[in-house]
Design an enzyme around this catalytic site. Structure first.
Site, PDB file in Angstrom:
ATOM      1  N   SER A 133       0.827  -1.208   0.000  1.00 11.37           N
ATOM      2  CA  SER A 133       0.000   0.000   0.000  1.00 11.37           C
ATOM      3  C   SER A 133       0.858   1.253   0.000  1.00 11.37           C
ATOM      4  O   SER A 133       1.956   1.274   0.548  1.00 11.37           O
ATOM      5  CB  SER A 133      -0.899   0.027   1.245  1.00 11.37           C
ATOM      6  OG  SER A 133      -1.588   1.261   1.304  1.00 11.37           O
ATOM      7  N   LYS A 188      -4.452  -6.902   3.160  1.00 12.91           N
ATOM      8  CA  LYS A 188      -4.506  -5.746   2.258  1.00 12.91           C
ATOM      9  C   LYS A 188      -5.956  -5.448   1.860  1.00 12.91           C
ATOM     10  O   LYS A 188      -6.366  -4.287   1.739  1.00 12.91           O
ATOM     11  CB  LYS A 188      -3.649  -5.993   1.002  1.00 12.91           C
ATOM     12  CG  LYS A 188      -3.726  -4.853  -0.021  1.00 12.91           C
ATOM     13  CD  LYS A 188      -3.130  -3.578   0.527  1.00 12.91           C
ATOM     14  CE  LYS A 188      -3.435  -2.273  -0.161  1.00 12.91           C
ATOM     15  NZ  LYS A 188      -3.750  -2.172  -1.528  1.00 12.91           N
ATOM     16  N   HIS A 191      -7.453  -3.672   4.683  1.00 14.48           N
ATOM     17  CA  HIS A 191      -6.900  -2.303   4.635  1.00 14.48           C
ATOM     18  C   HIS A 191      -7.746  -1.456   3.690  1.00 14.48           C
ATOM     19  O   HIS A 191      -8.155  -0.336   4.006  1.00 14.48           O
ATOM     20  CB  HIS A 191      -5.443  -2.361   4.155  1.00 14.48           C
ATOM     21  CG  HIS A 191      -4.841  -1.032   3.780  1.00 14.48           C
ATOM     22  ND1 HIS A 191      -5.156  -0.380   2.608  1.00 14.48           N
ATOM     23  CD2 HIS A 191      -3.977  -0.217   4.425  1.00 14.48           C
ATOM     24  CE1 HIS A 191      -4.498   0.769   2.544  1.00 14.48           C
ATOM     25  NE2 HIS A 191      -3.773   0.892   3.642  1.00 14.48           N
ATOM     26  N   ASN A 192      -8.036  -2.007   2.530  1.00 13.29           N
ATOM     27  CA  ASN A 192      -8.803  -1.244   1.543  1.00 13.29           C
ATOM     28  C   ASN A 192     -10.254  -1.037   1.980  1.00 13.29           C
ATOM     29  O   ASN A 192     -10.835   0.007   1.700  1.00 13.29           O
ATOM     30  CB  ASN A 192      -8.734  -1.922   0.175  1.00 13.29           C
ATOM     31  CG  ASN A 192      -7.399  -1.673  -0.501  1.00 13.29           C
ATOM     32  OD1 ASN A 192      -6.404  -1.405   0.170  1.00 13.29           O
ATOM     33  ND2 ASN A 192      -7.356  -1.763  -1.803  1.00 13.29           N
ATOM     34  N   GLU A 195     -10.076   1.695   4.261  1.00 15.84           N
ATOM     35  CA  GLU A 195      -9.790   2.874   3.422  1.00 15.84           C
ATOM     36  C   GLU A 195     -11.083   3.432   2.792  1.00 15.84           C
ATOM     37  O   GLU A 195     -11.329   4.640   2.812  1.00 15.84           O
ATOM     38  CB  GLU A 195      -8.796   2.454   2.332  1.00 15.84           C
ATOM     39  CG  GLU A 195      -8.499   3.471   1.245  1.00 15.84           C
ATOM     40  CD  GLU A 195      -7.628   2.850   0.133  1.00 15.84           C
ATOM     41  OE1 GLU A 195      -6.495   2.416   0.427  1.00 15.84           O
ATOM     42  OE2 GLU A 195      -8.088   2.797  -1.027  1.00 15.84           O
TER      43      GLU A 195
HETATM   44  C1  6PG Z   1      -3.253   1.445  -1.503  1.00 16.55           C
HETATM   45  C2  6PG Z   1      -4.589   1.589  -2.158  1.00 16.55           C
HETATM   46  C3  6PG Z   1      -4.526   1.099  -3.555  1.00 16.55           C
HETATM   47  C4  6PG Z   1      -5.748   1.565  -4.361  1.00 16.55           C
HETATM   48  C5  6PG Z   1      -6.768   0.497  -4.536  1.00 16.55           C
HETATM   49  C6  6PG Z   1      -8.199   0.856  -4.295  1.00 16.55           C
HETATM   50  O1  6PG Z   1      -3.273   0.924  -0.413  1.00 16.55           O
HETATM   51  O2  6PG Z   1      -2.263   1.884  -2.065  1.00 16.55           O
HETATM   52  O3  6PG Z   1      -5.565   0.880  -1.460  1.00 16.55           O
HETATM   53  O4  6PG Z   1      -4.329  -0.268  -3.530  1.00 16.55           O
HETATM   54  O5  6PG Z   1      -6.245   2.713  -3.874  1.00 16.55           O
HETATM   55  O6  6PG Z   1      -6.575   0.107  -5.838  1.00 16.55           O
HETATM   56  O7  6PG Z   1      -8.711   1.486  -5.394  1.00 16.55           O
HETATM   57  P1  6PG Z   1     -10.246   1.664  -5.750  1.00 16.55           P
HETATM   58  O8  6PG Z   1     -10.721   2.823  -4.951  1.00 16.55           O
HETATM   59  O9  6PG Z   1     -10.182   1.979  -7.213  1.00 16.55           O
HETATM   60  O10 6PG Z   1     -10.974   0.408  -5.472  1.00 16.55           O
END
Ligand code: 6PG
Length: 467
Positions: A133, A188, A191-192, A195
């Protein structure tokens, strides 16, 4: 022939940045990119643009690339997740030898990673599903790295991954072995998911504040917040985004309100459903993106409704800050609970404190709260077991309620704030109306129910029509 210690397949944005990071850290590296379909110049141009790195060699033939690596070979695949990974593995197989290590650094689904690990293990090869990430800048200057796989393979790649990763505030690498098979990619994915909800919460804060404030005013409010315990990378970039001008107008004001996504947020939510984990905030964040994508429908329906909110109410910034803090805690709590459940289910033995630690720098969800979380998980298994956090949630319940009431008055959709509030109310309620659900299930499907006045775990069925 001089051999390189590390290989990278795929010179997209992330592959290029990671390769330069590895080279800059003094490791001899070989890079590979295919040369068909208009990609003929990718390798030569990359080498040409970065000729100062004499420890970097480039290939467009896979066999030459693999043979240029010392054994056991360590090969990082940085290409789009999905079938392309299987196809590259298949192409690599004839050239690999026992003990070689293949690392997938993309956002692959953890179940695909599990499957690929089993396949490669059957050929005496190692497969490391590795979450990375930090976007382009992180990859170049120091990302957060979440490798899964066998501890033996991690030992061999650790010197390189730990050299290129970001460091935490004590100077330790934001890279740690997380667990076997799909654990790295699972982490991960979560994590997303976190996010997504962190981003949506900020979008909702922006929605509430923009009712009465300009983008610059909002940026000023958020800049103050960013000097407090809610500071984070995402808050920091939001402030910069709010202030960005294009000529005499804010760039943000001309960006179409249709959010995209590449799937990891929905994977987290689907996985939560599969594991029976309550991840309402990341799910709400995914659905909020989906709602936004129906722009044309929204335009039509808003015209049909033609509803004007008579007088918009000013938000109290202090109350909003407390509500935001509340919702962020619930978001992190739900994410870490998902990892807790998955850890048991998959026998991963995840160390949540270490995971929080490698998320304190380099990654997108780095924040002051993540730094606090490292200590929380040293003594507790859950945020809600931590007395300070529990008291904070208790005292700010009124602030999130007030924020929700304001959203009703102003007709502002607050998907993730509402999810945070509902989760807290449900989880702190001794009684829920699920007794009625059980009765309904038993009524139409004889699904049976348990009784409050019998603690023997016995299940009962009632003939509901019998008088
Ligand atoms: C990171 C991000 C990266 C990216 C993802 C999510 O940790 O660097 O999470 O992996 O932002 O691809 O993207 P989307 O918002 O397009 O699903």
């Amino acid at each position: 022939m001089h051999k390189s210690v590390f290989g990278v397949i795929g010179l997209g944005v992330m592959g290029k940045s990671l390769s330069l990071n590895i080279a800059e850290n003094g490791f001899d590296i070989a890079v590979y990119n295919r040369s068909d379909y208009g990609e003929e110049r990718i390798v030569p141009n990359f080498l040409e643009d970065n000729k100062s790195f004499e420890n970097m060699s480039g290939f467009t033939d896979l066999e030459g690339f693999v043979t240029s690596l010392e054994k056991p070979r360590k090969i990082l695949i940085m290409i789009k997740a999905g079938n392309a990974i299987d196809s590259v593995i298949e192409q690599l197989l004839p050239f690999l030898s026992e003990g070689d290590i293949i690392i997938d650094g993309g956002n692959s689904h953890y179940l695909d990673t599990k499957r690929r690990s089993d396949l490669l293990a059957s050929k005496n090869l190692h497969f490391v599903g590795c979450g990375i990430s930090g976007g382009e800048e992180g990859a170049r200057k120091g990302p957060s790295i979440m490798p899964g796989g066998s501890p033996k393979s991690y030992k061999q790649i650790a010197p390189i991954l730990e050299a290129i990763s970001a460091n935490d505030k004590d100077g330790k690498p934001c890279c740690t072995y997380v667990g076997k098979d799909g654990a790295g990619h699972f982490i991960k994915m979560v994590h997303n998911g976190i996010e997504y909800a962190e981003m949506q919460l900020l979008a909702e804060v922006y929605a509430i504040l923009s009712v009465t404030k300009t983008n610059d005013d909002i940026a000023q409010v958020l800049a103050k917040w960013n000097t407090t315990d809610v500071s984070s990378y995402l808050l920091e970039i939001t402030i910069q985004i709010l202030q960005k001008k294009e000529g005499d107008h804010y760039l943000l004001d001309v960006i179409l309100d249709k959010a995209g996504n590449k799937g990891t947020g929905s994977w987290s939510s689907k996985t939560a459903f599969d594991l029976g984990s309550i991840n309402t905030m990341m799910a709400s964040a995914v659905f909020a993106r989906y709602s936004s994508s129906f722009k044309e429908k929204r335009i039509k329906l808003s015209k049909d409704l033609n509803k004007q909110v008579s007088s918009l109410e000013q938000p109290n910034v202090e109350v909003l800050l407390k509500a935001y803090r509340f919702a962020r805690i619930i978001n992190h709590h739900q994410g870490f609970e998902l990892m807790n459940l998955a850890s048991v289910e998959n026998d991963w033995n995840l160390n949540l404190s270490e995971i929080a630690r490698i998320w304190t720098n380099g990654c997108i969800i780095r924040s002051h709260f993540m730094e606090q979380s490292v200590a929380v998980f040293k003594t507790s298994e859950s945020y809600l077991e931590d007395k300070t956090i529990f008291n904070l949630l208790t005292t700010s319940e009124k602030d999130i309620s007030e924020t929700i009431v304001l959203s009703l008055k102003n007709r502002t959709p607050l998907d993730t704030f509402w999810s945070a509030y509902n989760y807290w109310i449900s989880m702190t309620s001794e009684n829920l109306p699920a007794n009625l659900i059980q009765a309904q299930r038993d009524y139409f499907g004889a699904h049976t129910y348990q009784r409050k006045d019998d603690d023997s775990n016995q299940f009962y069925h009632t003939n509901w029509l019998e008088s």
